[in-house]
Design a protein around this motif. Sequence first.
Motif, PDB file in Angstrom:
ATOM      1  N   ASP A 158      47.501 164.057  86.570  1.00  0.00           N
ATOM      2  CA  ASP A 158      48.534 163.903  85.551  1.00  0.00           C
ATOM      3  C   ASP A 158      49.846 164.551  85.985  1.00  0.00           C
ATOM      4  O   ASP A 158      49.888 165.729  86.349  1.00  0.00           O
ATOM      5  CB  ASP A 158      48.033 164.539  84.250  1.00  0.00           C
ATOM      6  N   GLN A 159      50.912 163.775  85.934  1.00  0.00           N
ATOM      7  CA  GLN A 159      52.223 164.255  86.378  1.00  0.00           C
ATOM      8  C   GLN A 159      52.880 165.189  85.355  1.00  0.00           C
ATOM      9  O   GLN A 159      53.753 165.977  85.701  1.00  0.00           O
ATOM     10  CB  GLN A 159      53.155 163.059  86.617  1.00  0.00           C
ATOM     11  N   HIS A 160      52.473 165.095  84.114  1.00  0.00           N
ATOM     12  CA  HIS A 160      53.172 165.810  83.044  1.00  0.00           C
ATOM     13  C   HIS A 160      52.649 167.231  82.815  1.00  0.00           C
ATOM     14  O   HIS A 160      53.357 168.064  82.259  1.00  0.00           O
ATOM     15  CB  HIS A 160      53.077 165.010  81.742  1.00  0.00           C
ATOM     16  N   THR A 161      51.436 167.504  83.229  1.00  0.00           N
ATOM     17  CA  THR A 161      50.877 168.854  83.069  1.00  0.00           C
ATOM     18  C   THR A 161      51.341 169.724  84.226  1.00  0.00           C
ATOM     19  O   THR A 161      51.151 169.359  85.390  1.00  0.00           O
ATOM     20  CB  THR A 161      49.339 168.807  83.046  1.00  0.00           C
ATOM     21  N   PRO A 162      51.964 170.883  83.956  1.00  0.00           N
ATOM     22  CA  PRO A 162      52.417 171.761  85.040  1.00  0.00           C
ATOM     23  C   PRO A 162      51.261 172.155  85.959  1.00  0.00           C
ATOM     24  O   PRO A 162      50.145 172.414  85.488  1.00  0.00           O
ATOM     25  CB  PRO A 162      52.967 172.979  84.288  1.00  0.00           C
ATOM     26  N   THR A 163      51.548 172.185  87.235  1.00  0.00           N
ATOM     27  CA  THR A 163      50.503 172.492  88.217  1.00  0.00           C
ATOM     28  C   THR A 163      49.884 173.863  87.970  1.00  0.00           C
ATOM     29  O   THR A 163      48.670 174.046  88.136  1.00  0.00           O
ATOM     30  CB  THR A 163      51.084 172.430  89.642  1.00  0.00           C
ATOM     31  N   LYS A 164      50.710 174.829  87.571  1.00  0.00           N
ATOM     32  CA  LYS A 164      50.167 176.173  87.337  1.00  0.00           C
ATOM     33  C   LYS A 164      49.188 176.192  86.169  1.00  0.00           C
ATOM     34  O   LYS A 164      48.228 176.975  86.161  1.00  0.00           O
ATOM     35  CB  LYS A 164      51.306 177.163  87.103  1.00  0.00           C
ATOM     36  N   MET A 166      47.273 173.588  85.405  1.00  0.00           N
ATOM     37  CA  MET A 166      46.070 172.980  85.984  1.00  0.00           C
ATOM     38  C   MET A 166      45.289 174.003  86.805  1.00  0.00           C
ATOM     39  O   MET A 166      44.060 174.068  86.735  1.00  0.00           O
ATOM     40  CB  MET A 166      46.452 171.810  86.888  1.00  0.00           C
ATOM     41  N   ALA A 167      46.019 174.800  87.603  1.00  0.00           N
ATOM     42  CA  ALA A 167      45.362 175.801  88.449  1.00  0.00           C
ATOM     43  C   ALA A 167      44.668 176.859  87.596  1.00  0.00           C
ATOM     44  O   ALA A 167      43.533 177.255  87.881  1.00  0.00           O
ATOM     45  CB  ALA A 167      46.382 176.453  89.387  1.00  0.00           C
ATOM     46  N   SER A 168      45.340 177.311  86.538  1.00  0.00           N
ATOM     47  CA  SER A 168      44.742 178.318  85.650  1.00  0.00           C
ATOM     48  C   SER A 168      43.477 177.782  85.004  1.00  0.00           C
ATOM     49  O   SER A 168      42.462 178.479  84.905  1.00  0.00           O
ATOM     50  CB  SER A 168      45.742 178.742  84.577  1.00  0.00           C
ATOM     51  N   ALA A 169      43.525 176.528  84.565  1.00  0.00           N
ATOM     52  CA  ALA A 169      42.350 175.912  83.948  1.00  0.00           C
ATOM     53  C   ALA A 169      41.213 175.789  84.960  1.00  0.00           C
ATOM     54  O   ALA A 169      40.036 175.997  84.624  1.00  0.00           O
ATOM     55  CB  ALA A 169      42.709 174.537  83.399  1.00  0.00           C
ATOM     56  N   PHE A 170      41.559 175.483  86.208  1.00  0.00           N
ATOM     57  CA  PHE A 170      40.536 175.368  87.255  1.00  0.00           C
ATOM     58  C   PHE A 170      39.829 176.703  87.456  1.00  0.00           C
ATOM     59  O   PHE A 170      38.604 176.769  87.515  1.00  0.00           O
ATOM     60  CB  PHE A 170      41.178 174.901  88.565  1.00  0.00           C
ATOM     61  N   PHE A 171      40.606 177.769  87.541  1.00  0.00           N
ATOM     62  CA  PHE A 171      39.994 179.075  87.780  1.00  0.00           C
ATOM     63  C   PHE A 171      39.240 179.595  86.562  1.00  0.00           C
ATOM     64  O   PHE A 171      38.367 180.454  86.694  1.00  0.00           O
ATOM     65  CB  PHE A 171      41.046 180.077  88.262  1.00  0.00           C
ATOM     66  N   CYS A 172      39.555 179.079  85.384  1.00  0.00           N
ATOM     67  CA  CYS A 172      38.774 179.438  84.196  1.00  0.00           C
ATOM     68  C   CYS A 172      37.334 178.927  84.314  1.00  0.00           C
ATOM     69  O   CYS A 172      36.425 179.466  83.691  1.00  0.00           O
ATOM     70  CB  CYS A 172      39.413 178.874  82.931  1.00  0.00           C
ATOM     71  N   LEU A 173      37.139 177.883  85.115  1.00  0.00           N
ATOM     72  CA  LEU A 173      35.795 177.371  85.350  1.00  0.00           C
ATOM     73  C   LEU A 173      34.970 178.337  86.185  1.00  0.00           C
ATOM     74  O   LEU A 173      33.745 178.277  86.189  1.00  0.00           O
ATOM     75  CB  LEU A 173      35.850 176.016  86.077  1.00  0.00           C
ATOM     76  N   LEU A 174      35.663 179.213  86.912  1.00  0.00           N
ATOM     77  CA  LEU A 174      34.987 180.130  87.830  1.00  0.00           C
ATOM     78  C   LEU A 174      34.669 181.451  87.144  1.00  0.00           C
ATOM     79  O   LEU A 174      34.928 182.518  87.666  1.00  0.00           O
ATOM     80  CB  LEU A 174      35.861 180.369  89.066  1.00  0.00           C
ATOM     81  N   SER A 175      34.134 181.380  85.956  1.00  0.00           N
ATOM     82  CA  SER A 175      33.735 182.560  85.202  1.00  0.00           C
ATOM     83  C   SER A 175      32.238 182.485  84.963  1.00  0.00           C
ATOM     84  O   SER A 175      31.796 182.030  83.898  1.00  0.00           O
ATOM     85  CB  SER A 175      34.489 182.634  83.871  1.00  0.00           C
ATOM     86  N   ARG A 199      33.226 167.668  85.716  1.00  0.00           N
ATOM     87  CA  ARG A 199      33.496 166.441  84.971  1.00  0.00           C
ATOM     88  C   ARG A 199      34.469 166.715  83.819  1.00  0.00           C
ATOM     89  O   ARG A 199      35.420 165.964  83.602  1.00  0.00           O
ATOM     90  CB  ARG A 199      32.194 165.867  84.429  1.00  0.00           C
ATOM     91  N   ILE A 200      34.235 167.814  83.107  1.00  0.00           N
ATOM     92  CA  ILE A 200      35.127 168.172  81.997  1.00  0.00           C
ATOM     93  C   ILE A 200      36.541 168.413  82.508  1.00  0.00           C
ATOM     94  O   ILE A 200      37.527 167.925  81.947  1.00  0.00           O
ATOM     95  CB  ILE A 200      34.603 169.431  81.275  1.00  0.00           C
ATOM     96  N   TYR A 201      36.647 169.159  83.623  1.00  0.00           N
ATOM     97  CA  TYR A 201      37.967 169.493  84.162  1.00  0.00           C
ATOM     98  C   TYR A 201      38.689 168.252  84.664  1.00  0.00           C
ATOM     99  O   TYR A 201      39.845 167.997  84.291  1.00  0.00           O
ATOM    100  CB  TYR A 201      37.830 170.513  85.292  1.00  0.00           C
ATOM    101  N   PHE A 202      38.041 167.451  85.487  1.00  0.00           N
ATOM    102  CA  PHE A 202      38.719 166.317  86.107  1.00  0.00           C
ATOM    103  C   PHE A 202      39.012 165.197  85.115  1.00  0.00           C
ATOM    104  O   PHE A 202      39.988 164.468  85.275  1.00  0.00           O
ATOM    105  CB  PHE A 202      37.920 165.809  87.307  1.00  0.00           C
ATOM    106  N   ASP A 203      38.187 165.094  84.079  1.00  0.00           N
ATOM    107  CA  ASP A 203      38.533 164.134  83.022  1.00  0.00           C
ATOM    108  C   ASP A 203      39.846 164.519  82.353  1.00  0.00           C
ATOM    109  O   ASP A 203      40.606 163.656  81.903  1.00  0.00           O
ATOM    110  CB  ASP A 203      37.427 164.087  81.959  1.00  0.00           C
ATOM    111  N   GLY A 204      40.126 165.827  82.335  1.00  0.00           N
ATOM    112  CA  GLY A 204      41.345 166.304  81.697  1.00  0.00           C
ATOM    113  C   GLY A 204      42.592 166.175  82.561  1.00  0.00           C
ATOM    114  O   GLY A 204      43.678 165.902  82.049  1.00  0.00           O
ATOM    115  N   VAL A 205      42.466 166.358  83.872  1.00  0.00           N
ATOM    116  CA  VAL A 205      43.658 166.375  84.729  1.00  0.00           C
ATOM    117  C   VAL A 205      43.898 165.051  85.444  1.00  0.00           C
ATOM    118  O   VAL A 205      44.968 164.854  86.035  1.00  0.00           O
ATOM    119  CB  VAL A 205      43.588 167.504  85.780  1.00  0.00           C
TER     120      VAL A 205
END
Length: 209
Positions: A158-164, A166-175, A199-205
Motif C-alpha cells: 500500500d502506497q498510502h500507509t507510511p513505511t515506518k 508498516m515497519a512498526s506493525a511488522f515488529f509488533c508481530l515479533l512479540s 497472513r494477518i499482516y500482509f493482508d493489511g499492507v
Amino acid sequence: MEISTTRTHTQTLKEKQRQERERLILAAAEEVLYENGYHDTSIDEIAARVGVAKGTVYLHFSSKEDLIAAVFTANFERFLRALDEVITETMTPRAQLETILARMYEGYYVRLIQLLYNNADLKKLFQARKQQHPPPWDALVSRVIAILEAGKARGDFDQHTPTKVMASAFFCLLSPTSYERLVIAEHMEVQALVDYLGRIYFDGVTNAK
C-alpha cells in the motif's frame, strides 16, 4: 628473520587465545543472562563458568553493561548473517519479510526477543547508550524498512500507509510473549503461528489491485 617469524607466531597465538577467551566469556554471559535475568547476572558467575578470574573478564569488557550489550550485538550480527544466507535478490519483498518473521520465531531468537520485551532494565541500558552506541537491532529495522520500500516501488504494498508505520506493525508481530499461550496451552505449532500472523499482516499492507 627467524626471530621475527617466531615473534609473529607468538603474537598470532596470543591473539587467537584472546579471541577464544572473549568468545567463551560472551557465551557464558549469554547463558547466565537467560538463566538469571539481567538484574541477577553477575560478572563473578560469568568468570566462574569460564574458569578465569573476575579481572580477566574486565580486560575484555569494562563493565557488566558493556558485556551484556556485546552479547546482544553479537547475536543480532549473527542473525543478520543468517538472513544473508537465505534471502536473495530474486525473492519478492513479501517473501523476504516472511523469511525474517519465520527466522525470528526460531527458538534461539525467541529467547533474545523475550529478554528485550520483558526487562525494563535492559531497555534502559540500550536507551542510555543510544547516542554513542546505536542499538544492535537498528540494522535489522533498516533492512525491513528497505524491503518495505522496495515492495512499495513494485506496487506490492500500500502506497498510502507510511513505511515506518508498516515497519512498526511488522515488529509488533515479533512479540513471542503475546502469543506464547497459543504455543504452550493450545499446542499450536510455531510455524503455523508464524503463518497466521504473516497472513494477518500482509493482508493489511498488500496493495489492493
